[in-house]
Design a protein around this motif. Structure first.
Motif, PDB file in Angstrom:
ATOM      1  N   LEU A 195       2.052  82.504  61.742  1.00 44.98           N
ATOM      2  CA  LEU A 195       1.866  82.857  61.425  1.00 44.98           C
ATOM      3  C   LEU A 195       1.073  83.561  63.421  1.00 44.98           C
ATOM      4  N   MET A 226       8.367  89.752  65.113  1.00 47.84           N
ATOM      5  CA  MET A 226       8.378  90.598  63.903  1.00 47.84           C
ATOM      6  C   MET A 226       9.844  89.971  62.945  1.00 47.84           C
ATOM      7  N   TRP A 227      10.429  88.867  63.079  1.00 49.45           N
ATOM      8  CA  TRP A 227      11.199  87.897  62.550  1.00 49.45           C
ATOM      9  C   TRP A 227      10.354  86.641  61.641  1.00 49.45           C
ATOM     10  N   ALA A 229       7.143  87.083  61.554  1.00 48.47           N
ATOM     11  CA  ALA A 229       6.171  87.676  60.372  1.00 48.47           C
ATOM     12  C   ALA A 229       6.708  87.974  59.324  1.00 48.47           C
ATOM     13  N   LEU A 230       7.840  88.877  59.097  1.00 48.38           N
ATOM     14  CA  LEU A 230       8.966  88.989  58.015  1.00 48.38           C
ATOM     15  C   LEU A 230       9.088  87.834  56.515  1.00 48.38           C
ATOM     16  N   THR A 233       5.776  85.057  56.237  1.00 46.31           N
ATOM     17  CA  THR A 233       3.695  85.549  55.472  1.00 46.31           C
ATOM     18  C   THR A 233       4.065  86.397  54.322  1.00 46.31           C
ATOM     19  N   LEU A 339       1.252  90.932  56.552  1.00 48.33           N
ATOM     20  CA  LEU A 339       2.901  90.891  55.383  1.00 48.33           C
ATOM     21  C   LEU A 339       3.312  92.914  55.726  1.00 48.33           C
ATOM     22  N   GLY A 342       5.109  92.717  58.701  1.00 47.47           N
ATOM     23  CA  GLY A 342       6.418  92.482  58.725  1.00 47.47           C
ATOM     24  C   GLY A 342       7.371  93.219  57.974  1.00 47.47           C
ATOM     25  N   SER A 345       8.327  96.339  61.164  1.00 45.81           N
ATOM     26  CA  SER A 345       9.365  95.979  61.706  1.00 45.81           C
ATOM     27  C   SER A 345      10.568  95.926  60.534  1.00 45.81           C
TER      28      SER A 345
END
Length: 472
Positions: A195, A226-227, A229-230, A233, A339, A342, A345
């Motif tokens: 992360l 962003m993928w 993070a999504l 997280t 989160l 994410g 996004s």
């Protein structure tokens, strides 16, 4: 003035300062090595030159970060022999071999294949170059495996006996390596590294999209980050919860200090203290804002399980709540902010506006260094929460330090602070300069030539290992 502060306090602060300066580099390089492997694999699969340009862009940054990790890692080994020689003598039979395994299985992989990854594409061909890149990424994970096993054993020791001279000696290596807290801490740290890297990459991609929304390389960076993070997280939040439950089982005093609970709850039903000011002297959390029952639900996944407060432990065996109460909350707040980014996004991607969402890009730039802050806060929570022990419940910090005068420790501490701010301040400024350039304008490390690493020994030079802290 230095004589007014004990040598142990100065030694603890020195280790805390140097390990804080060091840990941000492995937190970045572990994730960045895997990111490079993914970029290289995507280029070999799709033959899209955008991925190759991104690989060359980030490998230059990786090389600089790796070098700073080498320099900061050297200091860690020396302090065990200077400030913490008693600790080294007592735990050496257990921890020494584990550190040796880390060098043999992890550092040799990194050192042996790093040069091929950085300079060898034109010399060894795509297949071997991809293999080298993958092995470097695996080597960083092996480093995390062994170092976190060492550190976890200090928190949840098992598989040992104590000989006639007071040394910890191994009895069961499997029990030592796979001690009760190790799996949770390993997963939590590796995900934190991923992360951390994702938000740095996402912040850089967002920065360039704000300057030029037609930059394909910036769009790829931002989309991949962003993928991550999504997806990662929420997994990290679950892993953190499992780690907390494990800590409650094995280190209940740490949990009590983190939560600001000075009083026990023998019938459960503990509140969740959101904010407050823990007062260790008065043994109370002042001005607290709390949610009834939620503390028990989070910690025990029920309402009626007894929860120990700090009053269940002798004062001389309690960690200080005032610091780790807040570092824990900062770490958690950053996790939920990640989160939120994410999810934001995902909404922008669903609307087809991922590369046009300027407020999202601005938020991503602000969140770029957030992973480093979360790692530092998590590390402080973990290590300060282990106090007053170096080996939890068995070896106290006051019994682990070398018999040094405070002035000697203080003088070396001042030297470290001055040198670190100059060296790593300059290095960080250079890395940020590299990040500020567009990928196609970045300097390819092949044009710079190999970095000199002569004189660096394997044990001291592993920059990707999140080193353990005896007296933080």
């Amino acid at each position: 003035m230095l004589s007014d502060i004990s040598a142990i306090d100065l030694a603890r602060f020195q280790f805390a300062f140097t390990i804080s300066a060091h840990i941000i580099f492995p937190a970045f390089s572990i994730g960045l090595a895997s990111f490079l492997a993914v970029l290289n694999g995507l280029w070999l699969w799709r033959r899209d030159d955008a991925y190759l340009r991104l690989f060359d862009y980030w490998k230059t940054i990786f090389a600089v970060v790796f070098g700073m990790g080498v320099v900061s890692g050297i200091v860690m080994s020396y302090q065990f022999g200077t400030n913490w020689s008693v600790f080294s003598d007592k735990v050496g039979p257990v921890l020494g071999p584990l550190m040796g395994y880390e060098v043999l299985s992890a550092f040799f992989l990194e050192a042996g294949f790093l040069g091929i990854m950085l300079f060898g594409r034109q010399k060894v061909g795509d297949s071997l170059h991809m293999t080298a890149t993958f092995i470097v990424a695996i080597g960083t994970l092996f480093s995390a495996f062994w170092i976190l096993s060492v550190n976890s054993w200090m928190h949840t020791p098992q598989g040992y006996s104590i000989n006639a001279v007071g040394q910890f000696v191994p009895e069961d290596w499997w029990a030592i390596i796979f001690n009760p807290s190790f799996p949770y801490r390993l997963v939590h740290m590796v995900l934190a590294a991923y992360l951390t890297t994702a938000f740095v990459v996402g912040g850089v991609g967002a920065w360039h999209l704000l300057r030029n929304r037609d930059s394909r390389e910036a769009a790829i960076m931002f989309s991949m980050a962003m993928w991550m993070a999504l997806i990662v997280t929420p997994i990290q939040i679950v892993a953190g919860d499992m780690h907390g439950v494990n800590t409650l089982e094995h280190q209940p005093a740490k949990i009590a200090a983190m939560e600001g609970h000075f009083e026990s709850y023998p019938e459960g039903r503990a509140p969740l203290i959101l904010f407050g000011l823990p007062d260790d002297e008065a043994e109370v959390t002042r001005y607290k804002v709390e949610i009834p029952l939620l503390g028990s639900l989070i910690l025990t996944h029920g309402f009626d399980v007894p929860i120990k407060g700090l009053d269940a432990f002798p004062k001389h065996e309690r960690p200080k709540s005032a610091m780790i109460f807040w570092t824990f909350r900062i770490m958690v707040a950053i996790g939920f902010a990640m989160l939120g980014i994410g999810l934001w996004s995902a909404w922008a991607r669903w609307r087809g506006r991922l590369c046009d969402a300027h407020w999202l890009h601005r938020a991503a730039v602000v969140m770029g260094p957030s992973g480093f802050l979360a790692v530092l806060c998590g590390w402080i929570t973990t290590e300060v929460g282990r106090q007053p022990f170096t080996v939890y419940g068995l070896l106290r910090t006051g019994e682990s330090a070398a018999p040094l005068h405070a002035d000697a420790v203080g003088a070396s501490l001042i030297a470290f602070i001055v040198v670190y701010f100059f060296v790593f301040g300059s290095g960080t400024f250079y890395v940020m300069r590299l990040m500020s350039k567009r990928p196609k304008d970045g300097v390819d490390i092949d044009e710079i030539g190999p970095t000199r690493t002569a004189g660096i020994t394997p044990v001291a030079a592993n920059p990707t290992a999140p080193h353990f802290a005896p007296g933080t």
